[in-house]
Motif scaffolding. Structure first.
Motif, PDB file in Angstrom:
ATOM      1  N   LEU A  43      40.759  13.446 -25.094  1.00 22.71           N
ATOM      2  CA  LEU A  43      39.875  13.125 -26.201  1.00 22.71           C
ATOM      3  C   LEU A  43      40.598  13.245 -27.543  1.00 22.71           C
ATOM      4  N   VAL A  44      41.315  14.348 -27.726  1.00 20.28           N
ATOM      5  CA  VAL A  44      42.081  14.542 -28.957  1.00 20.28           C
ATOM      6  C   VAL A  44      43.099  13.422 -29.121  1.00 20.28           C
ATOM      7  N   ARG A  45      43.806  13.103 -28.045  1.00 19.75           N
ATOM      8  CA  ARG A  45      44.807  12.032 -28.086  1.00 19.75           C
ATOM      9  C   ARG A  45      44.187  10.694 -28.472  1.00 19.75           C
ATOM     10  N   ASP A  46      43.104  10.324 -27.800  1.00 20.43           N
ATOM     11  CA  ASP A  46      42.513   9.000 -28.018  1.00 20.43           C
ATOM     12  C   ASP A  46      41.920   8.864 -29.411  1.00 20.43           C
ATOM     13  N   LYS A  65      55.747   2.553 -22.312  1.00 24.67           N
ATOM     14  CA  LYS A  65      54.644   2.975 -21.454  1.00 24.67           C
ATOM     15  C   LYS A  65      53.331   2.764 -22.193  1.00 24.67           C
ATOM     16  N   THR A  66      52.262   2.690 -21.451  1.00 21.62           N
ATOM     17  CA  THR A  66      50.953   2.403 -22.035  1.00 21.62           C
ATOM     18  C   THR A  66      50.070   3.635 -22.138  1.00 21.62           C
ATOM     19  N   GLU A  67      50.439   4.704 -21.465  1.00 28.43           N
ATOM     20  CA  GLU A  67      49.674   5.948 -21.517  1.00 28.43           C
ATOM     21  C   GLU A  67      50.538   7.047 -22.125  1.00 28.43           C
ATOM     22  N   PHE A  68      49.951   7.817 -23.039  1.00 27.23           N
ATOM     23  CA  PHE A  68      50.687   8.883 -23.715  1.00 27.23           C
ATOM     24  C   PHE A  68      49.986  10.220 -23.471  1.00 27.23           C
ATOM     25  N   LYS A  69      50.779  11.267 -23.358  1.00 26.38           N
ATOM     26  CA  LYS A  69      50.223  12.599 -23.108  1.00 26.38           C
ATOM     27  C   LYS A  69      49.553  13.174 -24.349  1.00 26.38           C
TER      28      LYS A  69
END
Length: 292
Positions: A43-46, A65-69
């Protein structure tokens, strides 16, 4: 609106920009951002990335890449292979990073400038008299990285890196508004001085300058992150050969890189103030000499 009114409005906008990005507890905000950006919560990331997109021209289509931690993971993203080819011409010193060309030109003895009418000295920037002598009457280019840009930087040419020096300092914003208002800003901010020599012997120095929200510079050459929390020696001897285009490290947000070269290097035709440039594109052309 009259010309006078437009000028007044523009000045007011600059005042607000400067106050919002500089007249705040810069060090504390930077430390907070360093902690916050590394939170690995979806949630914080998005939400963070969505806000970032809202206030910038962030384009993640080039990301590997398309997803980040985390937000930090997105800031320091790698690109898809092959997207930043480095000019193979051995006479070309390439741009080490994506950026916007700021001030550039000849160094007048040991004086260069951050914007027109705002000079500073090589010694104040580099802190080393011997290195200053190597670059007396040389040439320089300042590249500003905005927050949405690719944040990694690379070797502009085949070279030997002999030393990296960390110079502790402040975290002023490095945008054009601050550069016009804060004298010798680059000499006040946290920065690293990367001393290199090309294989043909010429001195080439890179100075990554940190800024508000980013006081951390990571170099592959060193097993340490350079920032305000770095303790102990601040001079790091190196003995590393790097190839043109090889990744040297990254910033953890937008900032600035100053490239300092000999006086007989010529600027490439694409170098002009305000021009966007990508890593690998021509920056300077050096006279051809036989390698050692």
């Amino acid at each position: 609106m009259t010309v006078k009114g437009l000028i007044s409005t523009f000045t007011q906008q600059e005042d607000i920009n400067f106050l919002l990005t500089n007249r705040i507890p810069r060090a504390a905000i930077t430390r907070f951002m360093g902690w916050f950006s590394k939170i690995e919560n979806p949630l914080v990331r998005d939400v963070s990335i969505a806000c970032w997109r809202l206030f910038s021209d962030l384009d993640l289509s080039e990301a590997n890449k398309t997803e980040f931690k985390s937000l930090h993971d997105c800031f320091t993203r790698e690109l898809k292979p092959g997207l930043r080819p480095f000019d193979p011409d051995p006479a070309i010193v390439a741009s080490p990073s994506d950026g916007i060309v700021g001030a550039f030109g000849e160094i007048a003895d040991t004086e260069l400038f951050q914007v027109k009418g705002a000079p500073y000295s090589l010694f104040d920037l580099l802190g080393d008299p011997h290195l200053v002598e190597q670059h007396r009457n040389g040439r320089f280019v300042t590249l500003r990285l905005t927050s949405s840009m690719y944040h990694r930087f690379h070797a502009p040419h085949d070279a030997h890196v002999g030393q990296v020096t960390l110079i502790h300092g402040d975290t002023w914003n490095v945008n054009p508004v601050a550069l016009k208002r804060v004298e010798r800003l680059f000499c006040k901010n946290e920065r690293a001085v990367i001393r290199a020599r090309l294989r043909t012997g010429e001195a080439l120095t890179l100075v990554p300058v940190a800024a508000i929200l980013v006081a951390s510079i990571r170099l592959h050459l060193l097993d340490v992150t350079l920032n305000a929390q770095t303790r102990g020696p601040t001079v790091f001897p190196c003995d590393a050969e790097v190839r043109k285009g090889e990744e040297l490290g990254w910033f953890e947000h937008g900032s600035t890189i100053i490239i300092i070269a000999p006086g007989d290097f010529a600027f490439s035709e694409n170098i002009r103030e305000g021009q966007r440039i990508r890593a690998g594109e021509p920056l300077m052309r050096k006279p051809m000499r036989e390698a050692f």
